[in-house]
Design a protein around this motif. Structure first.
Motif, PDB file in Angstrom:
ATOM      1  N   SER A  38       0.739  -1.322  -0.007  1.00  0.00           N
ATOM      2  CA  SER A  38      -0.080   0.082  -0.080  1.00  0.00           C
ATOM      3  C   SER A  38       0.774   1.484  -0.140  1.00  0.00           C
ATOM      4  CB  SER A  38      -1.069   0.140   1.059  1.00  0.00           C
ATOM      5  OG  SER A  38      -1.778  -1.075   1.124  1.00  0.00           O
ATOM      6  N   THR A  39       1.701   1.285  -0.820  1.00  0.00           N
ATOM      7  CA  THR A  39       2.508   2.574  -1.118  1.00  0.00           C
ATOM      8  C   THR A  39       1.631   3.601  -1.712  1.00  0.00           C
ATOM      9  OG1 THR A  39       4.589   1.518  -1.210  1.00  0.00           O
ATOM     10  CG2 THR A  39       4.483   3.805  -2.423  1.00  0.00           C
ATOM     11  N   ASN A  40       1.250   4.525  -1.028  1.00  0.00           N
ATOM     12  CA  ASN A  40       0.146   5.560  -1.544  1.00  0.00           C
ATOM     13  C   ASN A  40       0.918   6.755  -2.026  1.00  0.00           C
ATOM     14  OD1 ASN A  40      -2.026   3.906  -0.381  1.00  0.00           O
ATOM     15  ND2 ASN A  40      -1.328   4.614   1.573  1.00  0.00           N
ATOM     16  N   VAL A  80      -0.014   6.230   5.693  1.00  0.00           N
ATOM     17  CA  VAL A  80       0.253   7.863   5.159  1.00  0.00           C
ATOM     18  C   VAL A  80      -0.091   7.732   3.802  1.00  0.00           C
ATOM     19  CG1 VAL A  80       2.423   9.188   4.559  1.00  0.00           C
ATOM     20  CG2 VAL A  80       2.368   7.740   6.580  1.00  0.00           C
ATOM     21  N   THR A  81      -0.955   8.883   3.603  1.00  0.00           N
ATOM     22  CA  THR A  81      -1.754   9.073   2.220  1.00  0.00           C
ATOM     23  C   THR A  81      -0.843  10.432   1.315  1.00  0.00           C
ATOM     24  OG1 THR A  81      -3.315  10.459   3.265  1.00  0.00           O
ATOM     25  CG2 THR A  81      -3.572   8.180   3.140  1.00  0.00           C
ATOM     26  N   SER A  82      -0.120  11.067   1.972  1.00  0.00           N
ATOM     27  CA  SER A  82       0.473  12.213   1.163  1.00  0.00           C
ATOM     28  C   SER A  82       1.933  12.412   1.883  1.00  0.00           C
ATOM     29  CB  SER A  82      -0.400  13.543   1.608  1.00  0.00           C
ATOM     30  OG  SER A  82       0.164  14.693   0.954  1.00  0.00           O
ATOM     31  N   CYS A 467      -6.225   6.914 -12.451  1.00  0.00           N
ATOM     32  CA  CYS A 467      -6.899   8.252 -12.179  1.00  0.00           C
ATOM     33  C   CYS A 467      -5.997   9.341 -11.141  1.00  0.00           C
ATOM     34  CB  CYS A 467      -8.217   8.051 -11.557  1.00  0.00           C
ATOM     35  SG  CYS A 467      -9.242   7.343 -12.890  1.00  0.00           S
ATOM     36  N   VAL A 468      -5.236   8.644 -10.207  1.00  0.00           N
ATOM     37  CA  VAL A 468      -4.356   9.246  -9.530  1.00  0.00           C
ATOM     38  C   VAL A 468      -3.017   8.582  -9.207  1.00  0.00           C
ATOM     39  CG1 VAL A 468      -4.085  10.507  -7.281  1.00  0.00           C
ATOM     40  CG2 VAL A 468      -6.449   9.904  -8.156  1.00  0.00           C
ATOM     41  N   PRO A 469      -2.203   8.696 -10.245  1.00  0.00           N
ATOM     42  CA  PRO A 469      -0.904   7.953 -10.285  1.00  0.00           C
ATOM     43  C   PRO A 469      -0.045   8.352  -9.109  1.00  0.00           C
ATOM     44  CG  PRO A 469      -0.924   9.329 -12.203  1.00  0.00           C
ATOM     45  CD  PRO A 469      -2.202   9.425 -11.631  1.00  0.00           C
TER      46      PRO A 469
END
Length: 578
Positions: A38-40, A80-82, A467-469
């Motif tokens: 899950s590398t975001n 972590v998302t950002s 859509c959000v690479p």
């Protein structure tokens, strides 16, 4: 061979040339490595030495050369998302991260260890839980800006980060226990809130003229009074959903009305802010001391008025120019040095509802040349802006004093062909990276819209979340890092799971001729400042005097068109009456 060489190909060899071109204009990854689960999100340091990865259970820092994990920070039940990364010293890097619960944190990577320095929005009361919507570090790590929402209210907080004190504290901790990679009972210097900005109670309308920008004593109250009457019927509708803000850090460039004459040697000096549904861009000084400590409603130092509601914005690398995409297909570029609009461009396409915009570095000047005498007094100011519309159409606007050029691309016919990313590549002359919703990636010439090179992942993988690479561009290393997931249609292989694919453009003969060099930092691009309001006004008046011929020609042309239109209407009425 590139796609540019196809012009003039004889008809009998077009098919063969097309096949050869298709082969030679495809670029494969130079390397790949397994990614954490899950590398975001992904970020790259300015010097290109390290990568910051945000994923499940925390974040990690990787060496960009060896693609090995150098350090990691983990915490259970956190994702972590950002993430953002910037150098804060010769051997230290600052990371800003936001997790899936909306908590923003500041970390430092120093001597193969990650140190959690500060939590920006701590949750003291669960009933008053604040959520960080966006979090941005300034280059060098001197400041941070957090857009926060809580119980229907929204505001922007700008923090001063004690980066120098943190560096000393990390060095001290390393000397005390060089074998320890964890901070035990370590108390780091706290961050300080510089300014807290709330959305205006009443959206402010445009002012009378450019010189009104510098009158900061009574304009705010006057604007509010004007807008109460005009927008009284819409106040309830607008207050139902809290406005969201977009901010940009600004470096020294030109006048700063209301601020001190002393300009700091490094770091940003101001922050620009606009709120959703507003027509105005507001600028707040980061170094202007408040009149009193109880001043909780800061007044902007500068207001940049616009005729329509702002939809998107961008700041040039040198932060001299601020571009705004407005409703009604208008693009306005403000020149902070002169305090006046550089250009206002109308995009006439029917589907031009802007969603994003970016400045294009090293874009060739395709407009008419500027007068030599003018450029000696004021350096020729020509900027290029890439616009992405919600429909998928893209536009390129090249604007300068008295000149403007517009190139358009048609709206994609297929939904999968709509660009999710159309980002100019700073180190490639006039090229942009395009990632479509169907996962297709390529480099495109911004001017003539031709596809220069396709970026191909292995057949076993597809672009992750197209859509959000998840990607990062390293200007220093001239490299693209992008996440790819295993294609569900392929059989399991030794490369199962998410992979980080690396495209090194500097090693490709196809791309090498487009590569250009850029200064390492926006502060190297700063133009001379004008210290006083009088200097700024003189500059504005001189620009008006030098452009009088251009403005007279435009006025004459407009008057001629009005006369022709009036004559046509009179003739139409005469024909109808007869």
């Amino acid at each position: 061979m590139s796609m540019y060489t196809r012009e003039g190909t004889p008809p009998d060899s077009e098919m063969k040339a097309a096949c050869e071109t298709e082969k030679t204009t495809s670029l494969n990854p130079s390397a790949a490595t397994q990614l954490p689960v899950s590398t975001n999100c992904l970020a790259c340091s300015e010097d290109g030495r390290y990568l910051g990865l945000g994923h499940a259970l925390g974040l990690s820092v990787w060496s960009a050369s060896s693609l090995l994990c150098a350090a990691e920070w983990k915490q259970d039940a956190l994702e972590v998302t950002s993430i953002q990364m910037t150098a804060m010293g010769e051997s230290a890097y600052m990371l800003g991260a936001v997790d899936d619960m909306g908590v923003a944190r500041v970390f430092a990577y120093h001597r193969e260890a990650i140190h959690p320095l500060s939590v920006i929005n701590t949750m003291e009361n669960i009933n008053k839980r604040s959520i960080c919507l966006t979090f941005e570090l300034s280059e060098g790590g001197d400041y941070a800006a957090a857009s926060i929402s809580c119980n229907g209210a929204a505001w922007l907080e700008v923090f001063h980060l004690p980066s120098e004190a943190w560096l000393k504290e990390m060095e001290t901790a390393q000397k005390q226990d060089p074998n320890s990679s964890e901070d035990v009972d370590m108390k780091w210097s706290p961050v300080a809130v510089v300014i807290k900005i709330k959305p205006p109670k009443n959206p402010a309308g445009p002012l009378d003229g450019p010189l009104e920008l510098f009158r900061t004593t009574d304009w705010f109250s006057r604007l509010s009074a004007q807008e109460v009457d005009r927008d009284a019927g819409n106040t309830k509708e607008k207050s139902e959903s809290p406005p969201r803000c977009t901010q940009h850090f600004l470096w020294p460039c030109g006048p700063f009305p209301g601020g001190s004459k002393a300009k700091p040697a490094g770091g940003p000096v101001a922050v620009s802010v606009w709120w959703s549904g507003s027509q105005n861009l507001l600028q707040y000084s980061l170094h202007k001391a408040p009149k009193n400590k109880t001043d909780v409603e800061p007044v902007p130092d500068v207001l940049w008025p616009n005729a329509k509601t702002i939809l998107c914005s961008a700041v040039s690398r040198c932060s001299r120019f601020v571009a705004l995409g407005l409703e009604g297909a208008l693009v306005c570029v403000w020149d902070r040095k002169s305090g006046s609009p550089l250009s206002v461009v109308m995009v006439t396409a029917a589907d031009s509802d802007f969603s994003r915009m970016q400045f294009v570095d090293n874009c060739p000047d395709i407009g008419p040349d500027h007068d030599a005498d003018v450029s000696q007094t004021f350096p020729a100011a020509t900027v290029c802006v890439l616009l992405l519309c919600k429909s998928g159409a893209t536009h390129t606007v090249t604007a300068g004093r008295g000149t403007q050029t517009l190139q358009r691309s048609e709206r994609p016919k297929e939904g999968g062909d709509i660009p999710a990313v159309a980002a100019p590549v700073a180190f490639l002359q006039s090229l942009s990276l395009v990632v479509q919703r169907n996962g297709e990636m390529f480099l495109q010439d911004i001017i003539n819209r031709s596809r220069v090179c396709s970026l191909m992942l292995p057949t076993t993988h597809r672009t992750a979340t197209p859509c959000v690479p998840v990607y990062a561009l390293s200007t220093e290393q001239q490299t693209l890092y992008i996440r790819g997931d295993q294609d569900s249609g392929c059989a399991a292989s030794s490369e199962a799971g998410s992979q980080l694919f690396i495209f090194r453009f500097g090693e490709s003969d196809i791309i090498r001729r487009w590569i250009v060099s850029l200064p390492d930092s926006p502060r190297q691009l700063n133009t001379p400042s004008y210290e006083t309001l009088e200097d700024s006004c003189n500059l504005y008046l001189q620009q008006r005097a030098l452009s009088v011929d251009e403005r007279n020609d435009a006025l004459t042309q407009t008057w001629k068109q009005l006369q022709e239109t009036a004559a046509t209407l009179q003739q139409t009425r005469k024909n109808c009456s007869s």
